[in-house]
Design a protein around this motif. Structure first.
Motif, PDB file in Angstrom:
ATOM      1  N   PRO A 143     -17.691 -34.809  11.548  1.00  0.00           N
ATOM      2  CA  PRO A 143     -17.477 -33.375  11.811  1.00  0.00           C
ATOM      3  C   PRO A 143     -16.235 -32.870  11.088  1.00  0.00           C
ATOM      4  O   PRO A 143     -15.192 -33.516  11.097  1.00  0.00           O
ATOM      5  CB  PRO A 143     -17.314 -33.318  13.337  1.00  0.00           C
ATOM      6  CG  PRO A 143     -18.097 -34.492  13.837  1.00  0.00           C
ATOM      7  CD  PRO A 143     -17.922 -35.569  12.800  1.00  0.00           C
ATOM      8  N   ASN A 144     -16.361 -31.690  10.495  1.00  0.00           N
ATOM      9  CA  ASN A 144     -15.314 -31.175   9.605  1.00  0.00           C
ATOM     10  C   ASN A 144     -14.279 -30.364  10.373  1.00  0.00           C
ATOM     11  O   ASN A 144     -14.611 -29.332  10.981  1.00  0.00           O
ATOM     12  CB  ASN A 144     -15.957 -30.302   8.530  1.00  0.00           C
ATOM     13  CG  ASN A 144     -15.002 -30.006   7.382  1.00  0.00           C
ATOM     14  OD1 ASN A 144     -13.805 -30.233   7.474  1.00  0.00           O
ATOM     15  ND2 ASN A 144     -15.544 -29.491   6.286  1.00  0.00           N
ATOM     16  N   PRO A 145     -12.997 -30.773  10.359  1.00  0.00           N
ATOM     17  CA  PRO A 145     -11.937 -30.000  11.028  1.00  0.00           C
ATOM     18  C   PRO A 145     -11.799 -28.585  10.461  1.00  0.00           C
ATOM     19  O   PRO A 145     -11.176 -27.730  11.099  1.00  0.00           O
ATOM     20  CB  PRO A 145     -10.669 -30.833  10.765  1.00  0.00           C
ATOM     21  CG  PRO A 145     -11.162 -32.210  10.483  1.00  0.00           C
ATOM     22  CD  PRO A 145     -12.470 -32.018   9.781  1.00  0.00           C
ATOM     23  N   TYR A 146     -12.340 -28.373   9.274  1.00  0.00           N
ATOM     24  CA  TYR A 146     -12.252 -27.041   8.655  1.00  0.00           C
ATOM     25  C   TYR A 146     -12.826 -25.972   9.570  1.00  0.00           C
ATOM     26  O   TYR A 146     -12.369 -24.813   9.557  1.00  0.00           O
ATOM     27  CB  TYR A 146     -12.993 -27.054   7.320  1.00  0.00           C
ATOM     28  CG  TYR A 146     -12.995 -25.735   6.596  1.00  0.00           C
ATOM     29  CD1 TYR A 146     -11.940 -25.365   5.758  1.00  0.00           C
ATOM     30  CD2 TYR A 146     -14.056 -24.831   6.753  1.00  0.00           C
ATOM     31  CE1 TYR A 146     -11.943 -24.155   5.100  1.00  0.00           C
ATOM     32  CE2 TYR A 146     -14.065 -23.612   6.100  1.00  0.00           C
ATOM     33  CZ  TYR A 146     -13.003 -23.273   5.274  1.00  0.00           C
ATOM     34  OH  TYR A 146     -13.022 -22.052   4.621  1.00  0.00           O
ATOM     35  N   TRP A 147     -13.822 -26.341  10.376  1.00  0.00           N
ATOM     36  CA  TRP A 147     -14.500 -25.367  11.225  1.00  0.00           C
ATOM     37  C   TRP A 147     -13.841 -25.214  12.591  1.00  0.00           C
ATOM     38  O   TRP A 147     -14.345 -24.475  13.443  1.00  0.00           O
ATOM     39  CB  TRP A 147     -15.973 -25.743  11.393  1.00  0.00           C
ATOM     40  CG  TRP A 147     -16.683 -25.831  10.072  1.00  0.00           C
ATOM     41  CD1 TRP A 147     -17.169 -26.937   9.471  1.00  0.00           C
ATOM     42  CD2 TRP A 147     -16.951 -24.745   9.190  1.00  0.00           C
ATOM     43  NE1 TRP A 147     -17.739 -26.640   8.264  1.00  0.00           N
ATOM     44  CE2 TRP A 147     -17.617 -25.281   8.056  1.00  0.00           C
ATOM     45  CE3 TRP A 147     -16.706 -23.372   9.222  1.00  0.00           C
ATOM     46  CZ2 TRP A 147     -18.022 -24.503   6.989  1.00  0.00           C
ATOM     47  CZ3 TRP A 147     -17.116 -22.588   8.154  1.00  0.00           C
ATOM     48  CH2 TRP A 147     -17.763 -23.164   7.045  1.00  0.00           C
ATOM     49  N   VAL A 148     -12.734 -25.886  12.800  1.00  0.00           N
ATOM     50  CA  VAL A 148     -11.956 -25.737  14.033  1.00  0.00           C
ATOM     51  C   VAL A 148     -10.746 -24.869  13.705  1.00  0.00           C
ATOM     52  O   VAL A 148      -9.860 -25.303  12.945  1.00  0.00           O
ATOM     53  CB  VAL A 148     -11.497 -27.108  14.582  1.00  0.00           C
ATOM     54  CG1 VAL A 148     -10.679 -26.921  15.861  1.00  0.00           C
ATOM     55  CG2 VAL A 148     -12.696 -28.018  14.828  1.00  0.00           C
ATOM     56  N   PRO A 149     -10.684 -23.642  14.218  1.00  0.00           N
ATOM     57  CA  PRO A 149      -9.630 -22.711  13.802  1.00  0.00           C
ATOM     58  C   PRO A 149      -8.212 -23.281  13.861  1.00  0.00           C
ATOM     59  O   PRO A 149      -7.409 -23.061  12.953  1.00  0.00           O
ATOM     60  CB  PRO A 149      -9.804 -21.537  14.779  1.00  0.00           C
ATOM     61  CG  PRO A 149     -11.258 -21.578  15.137  1.00  0.00           C
ATOM     62  CD  PRO A 149     -11.619 -23.039  15.177  1.00  0.00           C
ATOM     63  N   GLY A 150      -7.897 -24.027  14.900  1.00  0.00           N
ATOM     64  CA  GLY A 150      -6.548 -24.563  15.031  1.00  0.00           C
ATOM     65  C   GLY A 150      -6.231 -25.688  14.053  1.00  0.00           C
ATOM     66  O   GLY A 150      -5.058 -25.992  13.812  1.00  0.00           O
ATOM     67  N   LEU A 151      -7.273 -26.294  13.480  1.00  0.00           N
ATOM     68  CA  LEU A 151      -7.071 -27.426  12.570  1.00  0.00           C
ATOM     69  C   LEU A 151      -7.212 -27.036  11.104  1.00  0.00           C
ATOM     70  O   LEU A 151      -6.731 -27.764  10.223  1.00  0.00           O
ATOM     71  CB  LEU A 151      -8.069 -28.550  12.892  1.00  0.00           C
ATOM     72  CG  LEU A 151      -7.981 -29.155  14.292  1.00  0.00           C
ATOM     73  CD1 LEU A 151      -9.031 -30.246  14.457  1.00  0.00           C
ATOM     74  CD2 LEU A 151      -6.585 -29.715  14.566  1.00  0.00           C
ATOM     75  N   ARG A 152      -7.887 -25.916  10.851  1.00  0.00           N
ATOM     76  CA  ARG A 152      -8.179 -25.530   9.467  1.00  0.00           C
ATOM     77  C   ARG A 152      -6.936 -25.501   8.573  1.00  0.00           C
ATOM     78  O   ARG A 152      -6.966 -26.029   7.459  1.00  0.00           O
ATOM     79  CB  ARG A 152      -8.894 -24.185   9.414  1.00  0.00           C
ATOM     80  CG  ARG A 152      -9.217 -23.728   8.001  1.00  0.00           C
ATOM     81  CD  ARG A 152      -9.943 -22.396   7.991  1.00  0.00           C
ATOM     82  NE  ARG A 152     -11.244 -22.489   8.644  1.00  0.00           N
ATOM     83  CZ  ARG A 152     -12.112 -21.481   8.723  1.00  0.00           C
ATOM     84  NH1 ARG A 152     -11.809 -20.298   8.196  1.00  0.00           N
ATOM     85  NH2 ARG A 152     -13.266 -21.631   9.342  1.00  0.00           N
ATOM     86  N   PRO A 153      -5.815 -24.932   8.982  1.00  0.00           N
ATOM     87  CA  PRO A 153      -4.654 -24.874   8.068  1.00  0.00           C
ATOM     88  C   PRO A 153      -3.902 -26.209   7.949  1.00  0.00           C
ATOM     89  O   PRO A 153      -3.047 -26.348   7.075  1.00  0.00           O
ATOM     90  CB  PRO A 153      -3.762 -23.815   8.712  1.00  0.00           C
ATOM     91  CG  PRO A 153      -4.097 -23.867  10.167  1.00  0.00           C
ATOM     92  CD  PRO A 153      -5.563 -24.180  10.227  1.00  0.00           C
ATOM     93  N   LEU A 154      -4.222 -27.157   8.816  1.00  0.00           N
ATOM     94  CA  LEU A 154      -3.527 -28.436   8.795  1.00  0.00           C
ATOM     95  C   LEU A 154      -4.169 -29.380   7.784  1.00  0.00           C
ATOM     96  O   LEU A 154      -5.180 -29.073   7.165  1.00  0.00           O
ATOM     97  CB  LEU A 154      -3.549 -29.065  10.193  1.00  0.00           C
ATOM     98  CG  LEU A 154      -2.917 -28.230  11.320  1.00  0.00           C
ATOM     99  CD1 LEU A 154      -3.022 -28.968  12.648  1.00  0.00           C
ATOM    100  CD2 LEU A 154      -1.466 -27.892  10.994  1.00  0.00           C
TER     101      LEU A 154
END
Length: 306
Positions: free
Chosen positions: A211-222
């Protein structure tokens, strides 16, 4: 009968692997066809400054020049053999003079049995340098007799009759390499498939199934180097199983690479953009390999390109 190998220099004890070995000179000589150039190239690959086929009288001068060069350590190796003509007979005097100057000197003598040397000269279709108008066997015997005093003087004698080039290289690495130089270095490389597969990779693995963290708002910039992203990625059951089985798979591969004298290998882990999943997995696998005793470098090729 093959001559036995020995490593003996009681008056000049070998340093522990990992020492810087200041002021060290290795002189490689021995029979033509016994692997002098292979042994020299092994030291060259370890970062030694190597000079081929010089008159022994020049060793001290070249060593001093190399040792004083900025940015170079003074691990210096030379190949000398009877082709240096009358100068070669003074090799023992040169060695004594270098030791008088407190320079650590080791003489490596390479030999092989007659049938092996004949076979090697036949395979390359070259004459023996000392055979003259006679056959290769006469040249081998003449050279063996000429070099007999240096075999007795040698600190390291290696019979290469049963060895291939990789095995001889490993012997030189074991004898003269530091601990780090003797180990296989594993380069863990993360990348993004959208930027292309790295051409230097020996193994490529695709972790786009996680699962891609890109699609988790809190993780996307990290990034995958951040703890929150790493926990998210490695918390996936499939990811955890992948890492375990990847380590099981790669262990015999790395062991085989070491046996086969491979100094470096690149293990590439890819995801879509090279920012989250591949970075976290590469970091984790790299750390696990370090714990298992491997020398590991980690690089994230595409981190920051988004």
């Amino acid at each position: 009968m093959a001559e036995s190998e020995h490593v003996a220099a009681p008056s000049d004890p070998a340093p522990q692997h990992g020492d810087e070995r200041p002021g060290e000179v290795v002189i490689i000589t021995g029979l033509a066809g016994a692997g002098r150039e292979t042994a020299a190239h092994a030291l060259e690959d370890l970062g030694w400054y190597v000079v081929f086929n010089i008159a022994p009288q020049l060793i001290g001068t070249l060593y001093e020049l190399q040792a004083s060069a900025e940015g170079l350590d003074n691990r210096f190796a030379v190949v000398v053999d009877p082709r240096s003509g009358p100068f070669f007979s003074e090799l023992s005097d040169v060695i004594r003079e270098l030791r008088r100057r407190d320079i650590r000197v080791r003489l490596v003598f390479l030999t092989a049995d007659e049938s092996t040397l004949v076979r090697r000269f036949d395979s390359v279709r070259r004459p023996h340098p000392l055979q003259g108008e006679e056959g290769v066997v006469e040249g081998i015997r003449r050279e063996r007799e000429m070099l007999a005093p240096y075999r007795r003087l040698a600190d390291v004698v290696i019979d290469t009759s049963p060895l291939n080039v990789h095995q001889l290289t490993m012997k030189m690495r074991d004898a003269f390499g530091t601990r780090d130089e003797r180990r296989l270095t594993v380069n863990m490389l993360s990348f993004g498939f959208k930027y292309g597969i790295p051409i230097e990779a020996d193994h490529v693995s695709d972790v786009r199934f996680i699962p891609n963290p890109y699609w988790v708002p809190g993780l996307r910039p990290l990034r995958g180097t951040d703890r929150q992203v790493a926990e998210y990625v490695l918390g996936d059951a499939n990811a955890a199983e992948f890492v375990d089985k990847y380590l099981d798979m790669i262990t015999p591969v790395l062991r085989g690479y070491s046996i086969e004298n491979k100094h470096f290998t690149t293990l590439a882990i890819g995801c879509t953009g090279g920012k989250h999943r591949s970075v976290a997995i590469a970091e984790h696998i790299g750390e696990q390999l370090r714990r298992r005793g491997h020398a590991v470098r980690i690089r994230h090729r595409d981190l920051g390109r988004e």
